[in-house]
Design an enzyme around this catalytic site. Structure first.
Site, PDB file in Angstrom:
ATOM      1  N   LYS C  79       0.657   0.630  -1.577  1.00 44.13           N
ATOM      2  CA  LYS C  79      -0.048  -0.007  -0.449  1.00 44.13           C
ATOM      3  C   LYS C  79      -0.828  -1.207  -0.977  1.00 44.13           C
ATOM      4  CE  LYS C  79      -3.298   1.448   3.230  1.00 44.13           C
ATOM      5  NZ  LYS C  79      -4.063   2.607   3.730  1.00 44.13           N
ATOM      6  N   SER C 154      -3.419   3.689   8.473  1.00 38.12           N
ATOM      7  CA  SER C 154      -3.195   2.338   8.014  1.00 38.12           C
ATOM      8  C   SER C 154      -2.111   2.231   6.944  1.00 38.12           C
ATOM      9  CB  SER C 154      -4.483   1.733   7.479  1.00 38.12           C
ATOM     10  OG  SER C 154      -4.991   2.503   6.434  1.00 38.12           O
ATOM     11  N   SER C 178      -5.389   7.970   7.270  1.00 38.16           N
ATOM     12  CA  SER C 178      -4.427   6.889   7.044  1.00 38.16           C
ATOM     13  C   SER C 178      -3.248   7.194   6.142  1.00 38.16           C
ATOM     14  CB  SER C 178      -5.168   5.654   6.503  1.00 38.16           C
ATOM     15  OG  SER C 178      -5.997   5.133   7.513  1.00 38.16           O
TER      16      SER C 178
END
Lengths: 493, 96, 510
Positions: C79, C154, C178
């Site tokens: 990420k 997210s 997330s």
């Protein structure tokens, strides 16, 4: 305007840079004077993802200071973020301590060697740890105003010490700072160098003016940008007068107007109002989620107390008591720092005459240190050797002034005591020779004899002077004694 | 609404943000709605409850006072929007 | 064998036995990315050459008999929120679009030491704020199961690239759900470790007391392996837990005898989609068939989770994001235009107006830089946090929320006295359509109701596939365990996965 017209009320806020090798929350060096932006890392420049880790030594030094300042050390303390925006504050917040500081409610005694005020206790509200911000420098080039930011200083550990408004005169303010600085030097926690910024002072001052319906307090003014203790004294003095005039003109009282900030202009010797800040400071404090509390600093206190040596106030007292020197001398010695105290103690013990030792230190040693711009650690005559010299003087083998010559010789040539004495041709003059010399002088100076017989004892001094000219090794005290004795046996003219 | 437009303007300065007229209205409405929602916490009696700022009961995490290498100046300034090879540069700061 | 459909654990076997090379594997992954990421949009950046070079190097080391790490030769997606030296780390934000960190996050160091092949950086909601990855400043990520729908957020990119078989392993972060939520919506496995289990050094902070880095994978075994590699104490993170990391990968396949499962009665209310509720119940029955016992428990403060989270997180975020000011790094507004704006406003002032009322050049620079480069959701949370921390409001909001947090943690402590793991839904509904919740932030926040409490309490949580809706959308089962009980959590999850095959299903990619 006399001091009866108003009372000056001062509180001081001192920021002390702690003497650690690395910063408060990262391993960057704290060395002063490095090239801009060469002592930074992701942590102190607030790069995304960087995290703080507490420097153990900073905690230790601040506890040492808090203990010496008689503070209460609570079991619970924590770190808080003080949020505000400024280019020298890269995270957009300063890691500091808000409602649970590591120490509070301490005090420092101050006394005036010149006796202008009685011994006072200046209470301290708190002493807490926080990180320093960077430096911002103004730069005008090609008509465009810019600020240049150097983050080397960001993250340096600071101990913020805040006093109660217990200080009652500009002079007391200066004495407080001097005493605080001395204490910090004894504790070896800071370089306390205002020029290098390792000690910074802001003052808060207002007046209490007696009026028909009681005492009126004027609005508090914060004074910044004072770069020496002398400047603090002058700035406070200026402010007090300015505030009094202001009050006479406007009648403004505490609470009527917001707290003002004024900067000291050392060139013009005045304070000036600083531009109004962007918005009133709402720092939105919150406990720092990246740090855990340093628990039970109170637990470390015992070992700190044990390890801390004697502090100035206690030392002054002990030296007076133990060595029978007077307060002034004790003060001078202690104010020079622990190494000189150690030198004095050795000198006093080995020479067996503490008062003589004290005098010699105040005059000869300190003068030499000042002239040569060195510290006692670099003084080339060890206490043991000087003690031997003092013993000779004490025994009457030399007088003070001859002794000085010897010391001078030792300093200049590096000679040991015996050599220096010999090189100056100092020898003991035996009593027979002394006696002979005195008889001669008395015989040669009948007018001195008559003066002395007439009651003017001091006139014998002329004989002493002549004796020394003939033989610098004579003991003036003995000459005086013998001459007076001889004269007393002469029949009156 | 819990928040007024001027509240939001004041907070936007504190937060160093800036909103256009429409945005300001929208933000005011949305923030009000959210604040109203979170206010339900006042239903709970927490008088005897200690706040929990950390979930892990760690204390006394320290590091020794040792120097570690810093970034070089080039590395430090590499991401700066404006610099002069020595310092970061910004429009003049008040009171400098 | 299709390497892209193989689990990491199986791939390691193949790599060790020489049946395939890291280069082949990496190439296969890159081809999969090439084929599908135009549609899916999971990656912000793919470092194809870097990955290939790395893969070759690992292959060489293996051939030379050199000692290799636990992940040697396996492609991993990360990420875009973990700092990697010299790699653009954007956090899905224009503010950091050109930011190049001069240092590595600890997790990145550990992945590299373990021999991972870092394939690329995945898309995310800006600064971790969002539940759909729609808040990325750069691109949309689509759910591989239905490209009209969001992948969750997210860590949407990290979940999507796994579901689309582009990599066997990925790294995400979880502050309020997330990792778990996108894992559930994309039909993969995602773990939020206990707070302090994994170092946050180099993790761009959103809410410091809630953030954790965690593994995503297609199987529980794979997730266990990845967690083992990244977990452990870090002296650069003061909130990092001391103590040894258990060998999760070695114990994960051992089932638990007498497993006690808790079902939170407050979870099964009106807002929960029926199909999800059914799938969870079915999963519970599976556990019972394996010898587990099920107990109804109560977590009376669970319903306050979202409110508590949406005070604490924005408050911490408002402080953490204050550093994004365009002074030392990141986006800075056009200062010339800014000065012109200042001048124009000055001209317009009436003669007796106080010029101090105008924003100074510096303040103006800050405001414009942030306003122009930060997205709406980020601004909203900064505003919320700034408000809640401002003078006069601290006690009513932030302090209050910290107290309720303790109550929520108290609920967990009581629960874990009675049961070993808590089972329940991850999300109240399956993946919604792109844009569906764009104008309704609060309704987006309410999606987090099952996941935020784990972050608030610091406990460990995992999401694993447990079924599909009639429309073919994945459903996730959440298990939660007490802090530092990841071993138990993973074993419980693996038990379920050994009995079911939801996790083997793949989306019908074009």
């Amino acid at each position: 305007m006399t001091s009866a017209d108003y009372e000056i009320v001062i509180g001081l806020e001192v920021h002390v840079q702690l003497k650690t090798a690395s910063k408060l929350f990262c391993g960057c060096s704290t060395r002063f004077g490095a090239e801009p932006n060469t002592q930074t890392c992701p942590v102190c420049t607030g790069l995304p993802g960087a995290l703080p880790v507490l420097n153990e030594q900073a905690l230790e030094l601040s506890l040492r200071t808090a203990v010496a300042l008689n503070c209460e050390i609570p079991r619970l303390t924590k770190w808080d973020r003080k949020n505000y925006y400024y280019p020298d504050l890269p995270k957009g917040y300063q890691i500091s301590q808000f409602d649970l500081p590591m120490s509070q409610h301490g005090w420092l005694m101050i006394s005036d060697p010149e006796g202008e005020f009685e011994e006072r206790k200046i209470r301290l509200i708190r002493a807490h740890l926080e990180e320093d911000a960077g430096k911002s420098m103004h730069d005008e080039e090609a008509g465009k105003a810019d600020s240049r930011i150097d983050l080397n200083r960001t993250g340096t550990p600071l101990l913020e010490i805040v006093s109660e408004p217990d200080i009652r005169s500009p002079r007391q303010a200066r004495v407080f700072l001097t005493e605080l600085k001395l204490l910090l030097a004894y504790l070896d926690v800071s370089d306390c160098n205002m020029q290098e910024g390792s000690l910074r002072v802001d003052g808060n001052i207002n007046l209490h003016i007696p009026g028909p319906q009681g005492v009126i307090a004027t609005p508090i003014v914060e004074v910044k940008n004072v770069n020496s203790f002398r400047a603090v004294e002058r700035a406070m003095h200026f402010e007090a007068e300015r505030q009094y005039e202001c009050w006479q003109q406007t009648g403004e009282r505490l609470g009527d107007v917001p707290k003002q900030t004024r900067g000291w202009d050392d060139k013009a010797q005045v304070t000036r109002a600083q531009r109004h800040k962007e918005e009133s400071s709402d720092y939105r404090y919150l406990p720092d989620p990246d740090l855990v509390p340093p628990v039970d600093p109170a637990g470390r206190v015992e070992s700190i107390r044990e390890q801390t040596g004697e502090l100035p106030a206690a030392l002054r007292g002990r030296l007076q008591q133990q060595y029978q020197i007077n307060a002034y001398t004790a003060d001078v010695i202690v104010n020079q720092g622990r190494p000189l105290v150690d030198y004095f103690v050795e000198l006093a013990e080995k020479s067996g005459n503490a008062v003589l030792a004290g005098n010699w230190i105040q005059q000869d040693v300190l003068r030499t240190l000042k002239e040569q711009e060195i510290a006692i650690e670099q003084f080339s005559v060890p206490a043991g050797s000087l003690a031997e010299l003092l013993k000779m003087i004490d025994a009457g083998q030399l007088d003070n002034s001859r002794g000085r010559d010897v010391l001078q010789a030792m300093l200049e040539t590096g000679a040991v005591l015996e050599q220096a004495v010999a090189s100056l041709g100092i020898e003991q003059v035996d009593d027979v020779a002394l006696d002979e010399l005195c008889r001669q002088l008395v015989a040669e100076n009948p007018h001195v004899v008559s003066d002395v017989q007439a009651g003017k004892q001091q006139a014998v001094g002329a004989l002493v002077g002549k004796a020394r000219q003939r033989n610098p090794n004579v003991n003036p005290g003995r000459i005086k004694e013998i001459c007076l004795e001889l004269i007393s046996r002469l029949p009156p003219d | 609404m819990p928040l007024s437009r001027s509240d939001v303007e004041r907070i936007s300065l504190l937060a160093r943000l800036k909103f256009g007229e429409d945005e300001l209205d929208r933000m005011t409405a949305q923030l009000s709605q959210i604040v109203q929602y979170v206010e339900q916490l006042s239903d709970l009696d927490t008088d005897d409850v200690e706040p929990m700022a950390h979930t892990l009961d760690l204390v006394d995490v320290v590091r020794p006072d040792e120097r570690r290498p810093s970034l070089s100046r080039e590395e430090a300034l590499a991401n700066a929007p404006r610099h002069d090879d020595e310092c970061y540069r910004v429009p003049a700061v008040l009171g400098d | 064998m299709d390497l892209t459909q193989t689990s990491a654990t199986a791939l390691l076997s193949e790599l060790r036995s020489g049946t395939c090379s890291s280069l082949e594997l990496t190439r296969a992954c890159l081809e999969q990315v090439e084929r599908h990421d135009e549609t899916i949009g999971a990656f912000l950046r793919v470092d194809a050459q870097g990955a290939i070079d790395r893969a070759k190097s690992i292959d060489q080391q293996r051939a030379a008999g050199e000692p290799l790490g636990l992940l040697a030769g396996l492609p991993v997606a990360v990420k875009d929120i973990l700092c990697a030296r010299g790699v653009p780390t954007t956090c899905g934000s224009r503010m950091l679009e050109t930011f190049l960190p001069p240092y590595n996050a600890t997790v990145i160091d550990r992945l590299e030491e373990a021999g991972a092949v870092l394939l690329g950086r995945t898309n995310m909601d800006e600064f971790g704020m969002g539940s759909s990855t729609e808040n990325s400043a750069f691109q949309l990520t689509r759910n591989p199961w239905d490209p009209e729908r969001i992948p969750g957020g997210s860590s949407g990119g990290s979940a999507a690239c796994l579901a689309a078989s582009m990599v066997p392993l990925s790294i995400g972060t979880d502050t309020g759900g997330s990792i778990r939520q996108p894992a559930a919506l994309c039909g993969v496995v995602g773990v939020k470790p206990s707070y302090g289990r994994v170092s946050r050094y180099g993790l761009v902070a959103y809410a410091s007391s809630l953030d954790q880095v965690g593994p995503l994978a297609r199987t529980v075994e794979d997730a266990a392996l990845l967690l083992e590699v990244i977990a452990g104490h870090d002296s650069r993170d003061s909130t990092s837990a001391p103590g040894e990391v258990p060998r999760y990968s070695e114990t994960v396949s051992q089932p638990l005898e007498g497993l006690r499962i808790g079902l939170v009665k407050e979870h099964f209310g009106d807002g929960l989609d029926n199909e999800i509720a059914e799938a969870i119940q079915e999963a519970i029955r599976t556990y019972e068939s394996l010898g587990a016992t099920v107990h109804e428990i109560s977590m009376p403060h669970a319903t306050y989770g979202v409110a508590t989270y949406y005070i604490i997180a924005p408050c911490e975020a408002s402080s953490n994001l204050a550093r994004y000011d365009g002074v030392h790094y990141g986006y800075r507004t056009d200062t010339r235009a800014m000065l012109q704006e200042l001048e124009a406003e000055r001209q317009q002032l009436s003669p007796d107006a106080d010029e101090d009322r105008l924003d100074s050049a510096l303040v103006r620079m800050y405001r414009r830089s942030r306003a122009e480069s930060l997205g709406e959701e980020v601004k909203r949370r900064i505003m919320l946090g700034t408000y809640a921390l401002s003078e006069g409001y601290y006690d009513a909001y932030y302090l209050k929320a910290l107290k309720v947090r303790r109550l929520i943690r108290g609920d967990y402590d009581v629960a874990f006295d009675q049961v070993d793991v808590i089972a329940g839904p991850v999300t109240p509904q399956p993946a919604f359509r792109c844009g569906e919740k764009a104008d309704d932030p609060l309704s987006m926040y309410l999606e987090d109701l099952y996941t935020v409490t784990a972050n608030l309490a610091g406990v460990a949580g995992i999401s694993l596939p447990c079924g599909f809706t009639r429309e073919g959308l994945p459903i996730g089962l959440q298990l939660q365990a007490a802090p530092f009980q990841e071993e138990q959590l993973l074993r419980a999850a693996a038990m379920y996965q050994a009995e079911t095959d939801w996790h083997t299903r793949r989306p019908p990619l074009a």
